[in-house]
Write a protein that holds these residues in place. Structure first.
Motif, PDB file in Angstrom:
ATOM      1  N   LEU A   1      -0.255 -79.820  -0.596  1.00  0.00           N
ATOM      2  CA  LEU A   1      -0.274 -78.523   0.077  1.00  0.00           C
ATOM      3  C   LEU A   1      -0.357 -78.692   1.595  1.00  0.00           C
ATOM      4  CD1 LEU A   1      -1.023 -75.244  -0.520  1.00  0.00           C
ATOM      5  CD2 LEU A   1      -3.052 -76.106   0.635  1.00  0.00           C
ATOM      6  N   VAL A   2      -1.247 -79.563   2.060  1.00  0.00           N
ATOM      7  CA  VAL A   2      -1.414 -79.778   3.500  1.00  0.00           C
ATOM      8  C   VAL A   2      -0.148 -80.378   4.093  1.00  0.00           C
ATOM      9  CG1 VAL A   2      -2.665 -81.152   5.221  1.00  0.00           C
ATOM     10  CG2 VAL A   2      -3.918 -79.908   3.461  1.00  0.00           C
ATOM     11  N   TRP A   3       0.465 -81.340   3.397  1.00  0.00           N
ATOM     12  CA  TRP A   3       1.705 -81.948   3.892  1.00  0.00           C
ATOM     13  C   TRP A   3       2.796 -80.889   4.051  1.00  0.00           C
ATOM     14  CZ3 TRP A   3       3.794 -86.009   6.140  1.00  0.00           C
ATOM     15  CH2 TRP A   3       5.183 -86.144   6.097  1.00  0.00           C
TER      16      TRP A   3
ATOM     17  N   VAL B   1     -10.624 -85.223 -10.257  1.00  0.00           N
ATOM     18  CA  VAL B   1     -10.809 -85.343  -8.807  1.00  0.00           C
ATOM     19  C   VAL B   1      -9.519 -85.827  -8.150  1.00  0.00           C
ATOM     20  CG1 VAL B   1     -12.027 -86.629  -7.011  1.00  0.00           C
ATOM     21  CG2 VAL B   1     -13.293 -85.689  -8.940  1.00  0.00           C
ATOM     22  N   LEU B   2      -8.866 -86.813  -8.755  1.00  0.00           N
ATOM     23  CA  LEU B   2      -7.606 -87.321  -8.202  1.00  0.00           C
ATOM     24  C   LEU B   2      -6.530 -86.241  -8.195  1.00  0.00           C
ATOM     25  CD1 LEU B   2      -7.464 -90.877  -9.797  1.00  0.00           C
ATOM     26  CD2 LEU B   2      -7.755 -90.334  -7.387  1.00  0.00           C
ATOM     27  N   ASN B   3      -6.412 -85.503  -9.276  1.00  0.00           N
ATOM     28  CA  ASN B   3      -5.414 -84.435  -9.344  1.00  0.00           C
ATOM     29  C   ASN B   3      -5.676 -83.359  -8.299  1.00  0.00           C
ATOM     30  OD1 ASN B   3      -3.875 -85.550 -11.399  1.00  0.00           O
ATOM     31  ND2 ASN B   3      -5.092 -84.574 -12.998  1.00  0.00           N
ATOM     32  N   ARG B   4      -6.941 -82.987  -8.121  1.00  0.00           N
ATOM     33  CA  ARG B   4      -7.299 -81.982  -7.119  1.00  0.00           C
ATOM     34  C   ARG B   4      -6.985 -82.500  -5.711  1.00  0.00           C
ATOM     35  NH1 ARG B   4     -13.033 -81.317  -7.070  1.00  0.00           N
ATOM     36  NH2 ARG B   4     -12.693 -81.447  -9.292  1.00  0.00           N
ATOM     37  N   THR B   5      -7.313 -83.776  -5.469  1.00  0.00           N
ATOM     38  CA  THR B   5      -7.055 -84.372  -4.159  1.00  0.00           C
ATOM     39  C   THR B   5      -5.565 -84.435  -3.870  1.00  0.00           C
ATOM     40  OG1 THR B   5      -9.079 -85.680  -4.302  1.00  0.00           O
ATOM     41  CG2 THR B   5      -7.412 -86.415  -2.729  1.00  0.00           C
ATOM     42  N   PHE B   6      -4.780 -84.915  -4.829  1.00  0.00           N
ATOM     43  CA  PHE B   6      -3.327 -85.016  -4.616  1.00  0.00           C
ATOM     44  C   PHE B   6      -2.688 -83.647  -4.442  1.00  0.00           C
ATOM     45  CE2 PHE B   6      -3.515 -89.213  -7.097  1.00  0.00           C
ATOM     46  CZ  PHE B   6      -3.729 -89.932  -5.934  1.00  0.00           C
TER      47      PHE B   6
ATOM     48  N   VAL C   1     -10.297 -87.499   4.417  1.00  0.00           N
ATOM     49  CA  VAL C   1      -9.492 -88.661   4.790  1.00  0.00           C
ATOM     50  C   VAL C   1      -8.060 -88.558   4.249  1.00  0.00           C
ATOM     51  CG1 VAL C   1      -9.306 -91.161   4.632  1.00  0.00           C
ATOM     52  CG2 VAL C   1     -11.512 -90.103   5.066  1.00  0.00           C
ATOM     53  N   PRO C   2      -7.854 -88.301   2.969  1.00  0.00           N
ATOM     54  CA  PRO C   2      -6.468 -88.185   2.496  1.00  0.00           C
ATOM     55  C   PRO C   2      -5.726 -86.996   3.126  1.00  0.00           C
ATOM     56  CG  PRO C   2      -7.964 -88.278   0.627  1.00  0.00           C
ATOM     57  CD  PRO C   2      -8.792 -88.197   1.865  1.00  0.00           C
ATOM     58  N   LEU C   3      -6.450 -85.933   3.439  1.00  0.00           N
ATOM     59  CA  LEU C   3      -5.804 -84.761   4.016  1.00  0.00           C
ATOM     60  C   LEU C   3      -5.293 -85.041   5.428  1.00  0.00           C
ATOM     61  CD1 LEU C   3      -8.244 -81.913   2.906  1.00  0.00           C
ATOM     62  CD2 LEU C   3      -6.144 -82.694   1.800  1.00  0.00           C
ATOM     63  N   GLN C   4      -5.983 -85.895   6.161  1.00  0.00           N
ATOM     64  CA  GLN C   4      -5.575 -86.200   7.519  1.00  0.00           C
ATOM     65  C   GLN C   4      -4.417 -87.161   7.508  1.00  0.00           C
ATOM     66  OE1 GLN C   4      -9.178 -87.596   9.315  1.00  0.00           O
ATOM     67  NE2 GLN C   4      -9.859 -85.561   9.828  1.00  0.00           N
TER      68      GLN C   4
ATOM     69  N   THR D   1     -10.513 -70.834   6.686  1.00  0.00           N
ATOM     70  CA  THR D   1      -9.996 -69.578   6.153  1.00  0.00           C
ATOM     71  C   THR D   1     -10.454 -69.417   4.712  1.00  0.00           C
ATOM     72  OG1 THR D   1      -7.922 -70.528   5.342  1.00  0.00           O
ATOM     73  CG2 THR D   1      -7.936 -69.711   7.612  1.00  0.00           C
ATOM     74  N   GLU D   2     -10.488 -68.183   4.277  1.00  0.00           N
ATOM     75  CA  GLU D   2     -10.954 -67.907   2.932  1.00  0.00           C
ATOM     76  C   GLU D   2      -9.967 -68.394   1.871  1.00  0.00           C
ATOM     77  OE1 GLU D   2     -12.338 -63.931   0.743  1.00  0.00           O
ATOM     78  OE2 GLU D   2     -13.045 -64.156   2.803  1.00  0.00           O
ATOM     79  N   GLU D   3      -8.674 -68.256   2.141  1.00  0.00           N
ATOM     80  CA  GLU D   3      -7.680 -68.631   1.125  1.00  0.00           C
ATOM     81  C   GLU D   3      -7.502 -70.139   0.990  1.00  0.00           C
ATOM     82  OE1 GLU D   3      -3.395 -68.534   3.415  1.00  0.00           O
ATOM     83  OE2 GLU D   3      -4.050 -66.752   2.344  1.00  0.00           O
ATOM     84  N   LEU D   4      -7.863 -70.919   2.017  1.00  0.00           N
ATOM     85  CA  LEU D   4      -7.729 -72.372   1.949  1.00  0.00           C
ATOM     86  C   LEU D   4      -9.079 -73.084   2.016  1.00  0.00           C
ATOM     87  CD1 LEU D   4      -4.613 -72.896   4.252  1.00  0.00           C
ATOM     88  CD2 LEU D   4      -4.690 -72.913   1.753  1.00  0.00           C
ATOM     89  N   ALA D   5     -10.151 -72.388   1.730  1.00  0.00           N
ATOM     90  CA  ALA D   5     -11.494 -72.977   1.786  1.00  0.00           C
ATOM     91  C   ALA D   5     -11.657 -74.110   0.780  1.00  0.00           C
ATOM     92  CB  ALA D   5     -12.539 -71.899   1.550  1.00  0.00           C
ATOM     93  N   PHE D   6     -10.871 -74.098  -0.292  1.00  0.00           N
ATOM     94  CA  PHE D   6     -10.977 -75.139  -1.309  1.00  0.00           C
ATOM     95  C   PHE D   6     -10.594 -76.518  -0.772  1.00  0.00           C
ATOM     96  CE2 PHE D   6      -6.731 -73.370  -1.628  1.00  0.00           C
ATOM     97  CZ  PHE D   6      -5.923 -74.503  -1.678  1.00  0.00           C
ATOM     98  N   LEU D   7      -9.948 -76.575   0.394  1.00  0.00           N
ATOM     99  CA  LEU D   7      -9.609 -77.866   0.992  1.00  0.00           C
ATOM    100  C   LEU D   7     -10.862 -78.635   1.393  1.00  0.00           C
ATOM    101  CD1 LEU D   7      -6.575 -76.906   3.263  1.00  0.00           C
ATOM    102  CD2 LEU D   7      -6.512 -78.106   1.069  1.00  0.00           C
ATOM    103  N   SER D   8     -11.958 -77.946   1.588  1.00  0.00           N
ATOM    104  CA  SER D   8     -13.218 -78.595   1.956  1.00  0.00           C
ATOM    105  C   SER D   8     -13.879 -79.291   0.768  1.00  0.00           C
ATOM    106  CB  SER D   8     -14.190 -77.576   2.539  1.00  0.00           C
ATOM    107  OG  SER D   8     -13.664 -77.029   3.715  1.00  0.00           O
ATOM    108  N   GLU D   9     -13.396 -79.029  -0.432  1.00  0.00           N
ATOM    109  CA  GLU D   9     -13.986 -79.616  -1.638  1.00  0.00           C
ATOM    110  C   GLU D   9     -13.548 -81.059  -1.847  1.00  0.00           C
ATOM    111  OE1 GLU D   9     -12.965 -77.062  -4.844  1.00  0.00           O
ATOM    112  OE2 GLU D   9     -13.964 -75.321  -3.956  1.00  0.00           O
ATOM    113  N   VAL D  10     -12.473 -81.485  -1.201  1.00  0.00           N
ATOM    114  CA  VAL D  10     -11.986 -82.865  -1.369  1.00  0.00           C
ATOM    115  C   VAL D  10     -12.265 -83.637  -0.091  1.00  0.00           C
ATOM    116  CG1 VAL D  10     -10.211 -82.203  -3.030  1.00  0.00           C
ATOM    117  CG2 VAL D  10      -9.648 -82.324  -0.605  1.00  0.00           C
ATOM    118  N   SER D  11     -12.124 -84.947  -0.172  1.00  0.00           N
ATOM    119  CA  SER D  11     -12.341 -85.797   0.997  1.00  0.00           C
ATOM    120  C   SER D  11     -11.345 -85.448   2.090  1.00  0.00           C
ATOM    121  CB  SER D  11     -12.182 -87.259   0.600  1.00  0.00           C
ATOM    122  OG  SER D  11     -12.235 -88.091   1.721  1.00  0.00           O
TER     123      SER D  11
END
Length: 78
Positions: free
Chosen positions: A28-30, A18-23, A75-78, A63-73
């Motif tokens: 990617l978002v950064w 989970v941590l690796n996926r989140t980081f 808060v860190p993405l923002q 978007t379909e190509e970045l939908a996996f971003l919804s799988e993590v919290s």
């Protein structure tokens, strides 16, 4: 006087995944956000606000190509 504490975490394999996926998603978002901000500043000379960046993140999640971003919290993405 300032005090600093060091601690070490020993995550389980599931927690490490989970941590690796989140980081990975945060990185990617950064990078995508930085690229978009630089592009806009160079093209228009306009700065990008936090609100605009946050709205872009929401659109990227839809978007379909970045939908996996919804799988993590979110808060860190923002």
């Amino acid at each position: 006087m300032r005090t600093a504490y060091m601690c070490r975490a020993y995550p389980t394999p599931e927690q490490a995944a989970v941590l690796n996926r989140t980081f990975g998603c945060v990185r990617l978002v950064w990078n995508k956000t930085l690229s978009e901000r630089n592009r806009r500043y160079r093209a228009e000379g306009a700065r990008t606000s936090y609100r605009e960046t946050d709205a872009a993140l929401t659109e990227w999640k839809r978007t379909e190509e970045l939908a996996f971003l919804s799988e993590v919290s979110s808060v860190p993405l923002q």
